[in-house]
Design an enzyme around this catalytic site. Structure first.
Site, PDB file in Angstrom:
ATOM      1  N   ASP A 123       0.752  -1.270  -0.013  1.00 52.58           N
ATOM      2  CA  ASP A 123      -0.130   0.105   0.021  1.00 52.58           C
ATOM      3  C   ASP A 123       0.937   1.255   0.052  1.00 52.58           C
ATOM      4  OD1 ASP A 123      -2.895   0.972   0.247  1.00 52.58           O
ATOM      5  OD2 ASP A 123      -2.096   1.870   2.211  1.00 52.58           O
TER       6      ASP A 123
ATOM      7  N   GLU B 233       1.402  -0.586  -4.823  1.00 51.61           N
ATOM      8  CA  GLU B 233       0.585   0.724  -5.351  1.00 51.61           C
ATOM      9  C   GLU B 233       1.370   1.826  -5.668  1.00 51.61           C
ATOM     10  OE1 GLU B 233      -3.206   3.256  -3.476  1.00 51.61           O
ATOM     11  OE2 GLU B 233      -1.783   2.455  -2.316  1.00 51.61           O
TER      12      GLU B 233
HETATM   13  C1  NOJ Z   1      -4.343   3.235  -0.302  1.00 54.23           C
HETATM   14  C2  NOJ Z   1      -5.590   2.118  -0.239  1.00 54.23           C
HETATM   15  O1  NOJ Z   1      -5.587   1.648  -1.504  1.00 54.23           O
HETATM   16  C3  NOJ Z   1      -6.675   2.889   0.129  1.00 54.23           C
HETATM   17  O2  NOJ Z   1      -7.968   2.100  -0.029  1.00 54.23           O
HETATM   18  C4  NOJ Z   1      -6.361   3.656   1.566  1.00 54.23           C
HETATM   19  O3  NOJ Z   1      -7.235   4.336   2.087  1.00 54.23           O
HETATM   20  C5  NOJ Z   1      -5.050   4.258   1.438  1.00 54.23           C
HETATM   21  N1  NOJ Z   1      -4.016   3.619   0.892  1.00 54.23           N
HETATM   22  C6  NOJ Z   1      -4.480   4.431   3.129  1.00 54.23           C
HETATM   23  O4  NOJ Z   1      -4.272   3.142   3.359  1.00 54.23           O
END
Ligand code: NOJ
Length: 554
Positions: free
Chosen positions: A201, A243
């Site tokens: 993430d 991500e």
């Molecule tokens: C990215 C995630 O995809 C999202 O859902 C989340 O709210 C944020 N990171 C914070 O962790």
């Protein structure tokens, strides 16, 4: 050539435990429920599950606010259930990757509680503090419109703490070697319990320098190399899927020029331009995005996706492009989010038009990369715009036309099941679609089977073929003397094209992989063809020869 890169031809399916399948009737999905659905997932053809965060959490951000990295949230089961589940996945030939959310913790995490209580706590320096409100506290919010600031005063700590996301998600001080060591320990823990890797993430924020004096954060790419080294020592085939919504010029920094950082990244650049292409029928900017993201090391791979658990972020498009996508797919303010995106699911965006859904999915499955499906999209689930923010697209999986869509025996599911209307579970559910050979579900199963039979797409090099029509996108993949050509008509009318498959004097026939409508070359070796509105074709170049050539190559 290294052949063991399993992720190059995986079919990844993303789900959230909470809303997938509830086994014990408490209204919340759980590992036992998910385990019972492995036959369904296996039948669909998916080879890898990506689980959203399921560790202990106050659930203020769908679990992306972790309060204990070494446990399963009791709502989902126990660590024992988790290990049973990963074992069952192994029996089904399905790998599991899990979200690794380590840019920040929940403010309820004992580390943060210790840090805020005592300036001398060893955990104080695990977070990012300031004595006074930093000048840039009102900048850099990831959720503009909902999140007011990136620095919040904590009374107990008598200091300000940094949070790139919501204020209940204090950022970890990832430059601190003790924090880095802990991150590796967390990865090692879950690898030991059977996972094949991590969807990391918020990677750009994890590796960014942080602090009250940091005005322009710099990325510490060495951290990615140390993560990669660590996971691969622990498990040779472990995957890091990042991500990172970044610009193409930075791609190689994240993959590593020598392929020594992240194995995979989601291709946000292509995702956004794909939606523009679907909205405008103009394939040009999508081609530019494909070419801009082409350079990557041999081991590097893109994750191709349509929708995910977040909003469709359109922040990388130009203003007119973004407006075109809003106009087409999210004209109402209630459909938009964070001043940059659309929060709807795919099927309602495309008016449940089967031709357009197939076009979108066919594109996703044939773009350079590994496809990542969002649960429920395989049956064309809708959204509930009365729910706040991104929750609208996170409603329970619609399994059948039984009460609560067969998701739970409880009358109070964690999020309301979509009922009534075009997308209600009474009409859209897996059980009914399973019985209907023409359903979206069975179409998805067939297209997944075909994608698996085209390893050229995952492994090969692609070229954009000229079609003389900006609304028709044609790509050719080559790998080990085998070629696959995919053609997509973005427009709402039929289009006639002449395809030059450009195979150095090749005059091969094109064997249609999805129907019996094959294409013979004309006298100039080209392929004239007519594509119906939103039509798509998958061809193998040279046809039956392919099997021969393939066995020779192996
Ligand atoms: C990215 C995630 O995809 C999202 O859902 C989340 O709210 C944020 N990171 C914070 O962790």
């Amino acid at each position: 050539m290294i052949e063991d890169l399993w992720y190059k031809n995986a079919v990844i399916y993303n789900l959230s435990l909470a809303t997938f399948m509830d086994s014990d009737g408490d209204g919340v999905g759980d590992f036992k429920g998910l385990q019972r659905r492995l036959d369904y997932l296996h039948g669909l053809g998916i080879t890898c599950l990506w689980l959203g965060p399921f560790q202990t959490s106050p659930m203020k951000d769908d679990g992306y606010d972790v309060a204990d990295y070494y446990n399963v949230d009791p709502r989902y089961g126990t660590l024992g259930d988790f290990v049973e589940f990963t074992h069952a996945c192994k029996q089904h030939g399905i790998r599991v990757i899990i979200d690794l959310v380590v840019n920040h913790t929940s403010d309820q995490h004992p580390w943060f509680q210790a840090a805020r209580k005592d300036p001398d706590s060893p955990y104080r320096d695990w977070y990012v503090w300031a004595d006074r409100k930093p000048a840039n506290a009102d900048e850099g919010m990831v959720f503009p419109g909902v999140q007011k600031t990136t620095w919040t005063h904590d009374r107990e700590a008598k200091a300000w703490y940094f949070h790139r996301f919501y204020k209940f998600q204090p950022d970890l001080n990832t430059s601190n070697p003790a924090v880095q060591a802990e991150l590796l320990k967390i990865m090692g823990f879950w690898i030991q319990l059977g996972v094949s890797g991590f969807r990391m993430d918020a990677v750009p924020f994890i590796i960014a320098t942080k602090g009250p004096d940091v005005t322009t954060p710099t990325e510490q790419f060495g951290m990615l190399r140390s993560f990669r080294e660590f996971v691969q020592w622990r498990r040779g085939d472990a995957l890091l899927l990042a991500e990172a919504n970044i610009l193409p010029e930075d791609d190689l920094e994240y993959f590593g020029h020598d392929g020594d950082r992240c194995h995979m990244m989601f291709n946000f650049q292509v995702n956004q331009h794909l939606f523009y292409a679907l909205a405008s029928a103009d394939g040009g900017p999508l081609i530019d995005a494909l070419l801009a993201t082409k350079p990557r090391p041999h081991s590097g791979q893109w994750g191709s996706f349509l929708r995910n658990h977040d909003e469709l972020d359109l922040g990388r498009l130009t203003e007119p492009q973004r407006q075109a996508v809003f106009d087409a797919f999210g004209p109402d303010k209630s459909m938009q989010l964070y001043d940059r995106g659309i929060r709807r699911r795919l099927a309602p965006m495309l008016n449940a038009d089967r031709r357009r859904l197939e076009l979108a999915y066919s594109l996703m499955f044939t773009l350079p990369g590994t496809p990542v499906i969002r649960y429920g999209d395989e049956i064309g689930m809708g959204d509930d715009l009365s729910l706040p923010e991104r929750n609208c697209a996170r409603t329970p999986m619609q399994w059948s036309d039984e009460p609560q869509a067969g998701f739970t025996k409880s009358d109070t599911p964690i999020l309301p099941v979509i009922s009534g209307g075009v997308f209600g579970y009474e009409r859209v559910n897996a059980a009914a679609q399973r019985r209907d050979p023409e359903s979206m579900l069975n179409w998805t199963e067939r297209i997944i089977r075909m994608r698996k039979e085209c390893p050229e797409i995952g492994w090969g090099d692609f070229r954009v073929l000229k079609t003389t029509c900006p609304e028709v996108l044609a790509l050719r993949y080559d790998w080990r003397n085998n070629g696959v050509v995919v053609v997509h008509n973005l427009s709402d009318g039929p289009r006639e094209i002449t395809l030059d498959v450009d195979g150095e004097g090749e005059t091969s026939r094109l064997v249609n992989l999805l129907s019996n409508d094959h294409s013979e070359p004309d006298s100039k070796g080209r392929h004239p063809m007519v594509l119906e509105a939103y039509g798509y074709r998958w061809f193998r170049v040279g046809g039956l020869d392919y099997l021969m050539k393939r066995s020779e190559a192996l």
